[in-house]
Design a protein around this motif. Sequence first.
Motif, PDB file in Angstrom:
ATOM      1  N   UNK A   1     -79.037  20.740   6.500  1.00  0.00           N
ATOM      2  CA  UNK A   1     -80.481  20.776   6.273  1.00  0.00           C
ATOM      3  C   UNK A   1     -80.810  20.423   4.824  1.00  0.00           C
ATOM      4  N   UNK A   2     -81.781  19.521   4.653  1.00  0.00           N
ATOM      5  CA  UNK A   2     -82.221  19.132   3.324  1.00  0.00           C
ATOM      6  C   UNK A   2     -81.386  18.048   2.676  1.00  0.00           C
ATOM      7  N   UNK A   3     -80.358  17.552   3.380  1.00  0.00           N
ATOM      8  CA  UNK A   3     -79.486  16.515   2.823  1.00  0.00           C
ATOM      9  C   UNK A   3     -79.749  15.180   3.504  1.00  0.00           C
ATOM     10  N   UNK A   4     -79.558  14.081   2.740  1.00  0.00           N
ATOM     11  CA  UNK A   4     -79.548  12.745   3.314  1.00  0.00           C
ATOM     12  C   UNK A   4     -78.141  12.214   3.154  1.00  0.00           C
ATOM     13  N   UNK A   5     -77.497  11.852   4.242  1.00  0.00           N
ATOM     14  CA  UNK A   5     -76.073  11.547   4.244  1.00  0.00           C
ATOM     15  C   UNK A   5     -75.862  10.041   4.336  1.00  0.00           C
ATOM     16  N   UNK A   6     -75.540   9.431   3.193  1.00  0.00           N
ATOM     17  CA  UNK A   6     -75.309   7.991   3.114  1.00  0.00           C
ATOM     18  C   UNK A   6     -73.816   7.681   3.193  1.00  0.00           C
ATOM     19  N   UNK A   7     -73.492   6.517   3.759  1.00  0.00           N
ATOM     20  CA  UNK A   7     -72.118   6.011   3.805  1.00  0.00           C
ATOM     21  C   UNK A   7     -71.147   7.069   4.332  1.00  0.00           C
ATOM     22  N   UNK A   8     -71.511   7.676   5.436  1.00  0.00           N
ATOM     23  CA  UNK A   8     -70.691   8.736   6.033  1.00  0.00           C
ATOM     24  C   UNK A   8     -70.522   8.476   7.526  1.00  0.00           C
ATOM     25  N   UNK A   9     -69.514   9.119   8.094  1.00  0.00           N
ATOM     26  CA  UNK A   9     -69.323   9.125   9.547  1.00  0.00           C
ATOM     27  C   UNK A   9     -69.455  10.588   9.954  1.00  0.00           C
ATOM     28  N   UNK A  10     -70.514  10.898  10.705  1.00  0.00           N
ATOM     29  CA  UNK A  10     -70.813  12.283  11.068  1.00  0.00           C
ATOM     30  C   UNK A  10     -70.530  12.484  12.558  1.00  0.00           C
TER      31      UNK A  10
ATOM     32  N   UNK B   1     -79.417  11.181   8.881  1.00  0.00           N
ATOM     33  CA  UNK B   1     -78.630   9.951   8.841  1.00  0.00           C
ATOM     34  C   UNK B   1     -79.215   8.993   7.808  1.00  0.00           C
ATOM     35  N   UNK B   2     -78.374   8.586   6.840  1.00  0.00           N
ATOM     36  CA  UNK B   2     -78.821   7.705   5.767  1.00  0.00           C
ATOM     37  C   UNK B   2     -78.237   6.306   5.879  1.00  0.00           C
ATOM     38  N   UNK B   3     -78.262   5.583   4.767  1.00  0.00           N
ATOM     39  CA  UNK B   3     -77.795   4.198   4.711  1.00  0.00           C
ATOM     40  C   UNK B   3     -76.286   4.143   4.941  1.00  0.00           C
ATOM     41  N   UNK B   4     -75.851   3.211   5.791  1.00  0.00           N
ATOM     42  CA  UNK B   4     -74.431   3.004   6.009  1.00  0.00           C
ATOM     43  C   UNK B   4     -73.735   4.126   6.746  1.00  0.00           C
ATOM     44  N   UNK B   5     -74.481   4.940   7.483  1.00  0.00           N
ATOM     45  CA  UNK B   5     -73.909   6.102   8.160  1.00  0.00           C
ATOM     46  C   UNK B   5     -73.894   5.910   9.674  1.00  0.00           C
TER      47      UNK B   5
END
Length: 321
Positions: free
Chosen positions: A223-232, A252-256
Amino acid sequence: MNTPSRHLAITLQPPDKQLLQNLCGPLDENLRHIETHFNVAVARRGGQLRISGNAELSALAAEFLQNLYILASQPLSLEDLQQNLIEMNHRTQESTGQAIEPTEIEPKRSKSLHGHTPNQAAYLKNIQTHDVTFGIGPADTGKMYLAISAAVDTLARDEVKRIILVRPSAEKFCCLSPWELSQKITPSLRPLYDVLHDLIGFEKTTKLCKKQQIEVSPLKYLQGRTLNHAFIVMDEAQNTTPQEMKMFLTRIGVGTKAVITGDINRINLPAGEKSGLVEARQVLTGVSGLAFTDFSADDVVCQPVVMRIVKAYKKHGAATP
């Protein structure tokens, strides 16, 4: 001492729209991979590129882009890009004694990352070609294992910077003290660690977790995070509320990439609470960039003796009044 940040502007020469298109890839996809590899940001305006980040890495990214531009007479595939990055890393190591630190996982050969059933194969294809993939079906169909396998393979290829594995099952422990929380959460997240240990071993799992290249945590802490360039990967998604599911999807951010797995026949929520996974299936079917894979009992993969045990219990249950 930390290397200062830098904003570096370069102009690709000679001006050539086709070379530029081949270099950048569809929707600048190649630039996004280069950003991930060098941990910089690349902004493009025509043939001018602005690179922001660590000064040393920005300079290396600029050199790489200029050299690759001259070679881009044909569209560059991800494999071409990866090979050139490896070669540059070797040259950098030879000249300076240092290299851009690689991920300590060997990429899986394509034959080793495959499904045993048609649905599993389709699932892996969806993960490869979509930003968000849902895997829905009974236990032991490989939903979680294949998703984490794909995540590990993607990290090994430097296509993402980190893996994030989450489960909603620990949410009810969020008001405990940190020590009590760790004692409660660890068992509920253990299946995720088990898969990692099976894929890359205990030592590499521990090392990558310490380096924060792999994160295993309750869903709440996204919560409250933007996750870039990750695999979730979110497992046990049937036990999310609609609000939690929406929160997860909007992280979900850029490149994720994101993979959501669950079994809608094993919902463990308070009476009257709707499952976020069930609602997501209703709301998001047909949305571009998303894919759903449905598994069935035919996709269950386990030891033959286990199958015989299950069949014996099923037969016994049918015969018992």
